[in-house]
Write a protein that holds these residues in place. Structure first.
Motif: not given
Length: 289
Positions: A20-26, A154-155, A159-163, A127-130
């Motif tokens: 759920e955290a990942v879906s909200k982050a996206i 995950i992809e 993309e967030i990390e790449k930026s 990103l750090r805690v994830f």
């Protein structure tokens, strides 16, 4: 009528909150208001993942009082138990512990009162805690990220990390071009990248542009972010009269701002001086009588 029933163990519950955290982050990439919900779910996942490691060691370690297993431990207590060599024997790095503490504080700010944080800060914390949670799943349970998070999610996270990586690369190039001394490059308190240039003429993060002042600790003389220094004036013996503060006893200190480590030492010294004076006053009182 068919009865619906939902049951998750501690580890499965942690994974559910992480998804759920990942879906909200996206979603937050287009609607920043969702970062608060991404952080809330992420820290809940962190807390449950720590508890799941404790439960793996022994189910009773989940509880505050093992003799009366009623209330489970707080996230802070869970970390403490996991680091105990007699219980968990888990070694967290200082950076990991700092990341967990700051994420927990951010969660508490969000849930208990008004909050104010930048998107860069929320993204960096996430990103750090994830990454830490994913590592714990892999290290303690041999569970890979692809076992519980959809590849499309995950992809999107990549993309967030790449930026961020691109911005960090640009910042490093700029620092090299300007010949910035590596000792003056700090972790930015806003985006958490090692990209804040603490030179007094700059005092700027080369990744997110965050600006804040840097000051010298009045005791150890090392440099810190100004917002990390603490005044010691309130530790003095004072009176307030006609709009003015009158200092009766400064205990040998100047009204300075100091770092956290020095503050603990100064506070201890002043407390000891207070106690010594109380004991001397009591001795004088009984001697006179």
């Amino acid at each position: 009528m068919k009865e619906h029933h939902l049951k998750l163990n501690v580890l499965e519950n942690s994974q559910a909150f992480l998804i759920e955290a990942v879906s909200k982050a996206i979603v937050a990439e287009n609607d920043a208001r969702n970062w608060q919900f991404a952080i809330l779910n992420l820290v809940q996942s962190l807390e449950l993942s720590l508890k799941s490691i404790l439960a793996k060691k022994h189910p009773l370690f989940l509880y505050e009082n093992i003799d009366n297993p009623k209330h489970t431990v707080s996230v802070t207590k869970a970390i403490e138990r996991l680091e105990n060599p007699m219980i968990g024997g888990v070694k967290f790095s200082e950076k990991e512990k700092k990341g967990m503490s700051s994420a927990i504080k951010l969660r508490n700010d969000i849930t208990h009162h008004e909050f104010d944080f930048s998107v860069e800060y929320a993204k960096a914390q996430f990103l750090r805690v994830f990454g830490l949670i994913v590592h714990m799943f892999r290290h303690h349970f041999d569970i890979q990220i692809t076992d519980y998070i959809d590849s499309n999610f995950i992809e999107s996270l990549l993309e967030i990390e790449k930026s961020r990586v691109v911005l960090i690369e640009h910042a490093n190039t700029r620092m090299q071009e300007e010949g910035v001394d590596s000792s003056l490059v700090w972790e930015c308190s806003n985006c958490l990248c090692d990209s804040f240039v603490a030179d007094k003429s700059k005092e700027t993060c080369y990744v997110c542009g965050y600006q804040t002042s840097v000051e010298e600790c009045g005791k150890c003389e090392d440099y810190f972010y100004s917002h990390d220094l603490r005044s010691i004036e309130h530790l003095f013996e004072t009176d307030f009269c006609e709009g003015q503060t009158i200092v009766h006893n400064s205990f040998g200190y100047e009204p300075i701002s100091i770092c956290s480590d020095c503050y603990v030492a100064v506070q201890r010294d002043i407390d000891e001086q207070w106690q010594q004076r109380i004991e001397e006053d009591e001795y004088y009182h009984w001697s006179v009588e």
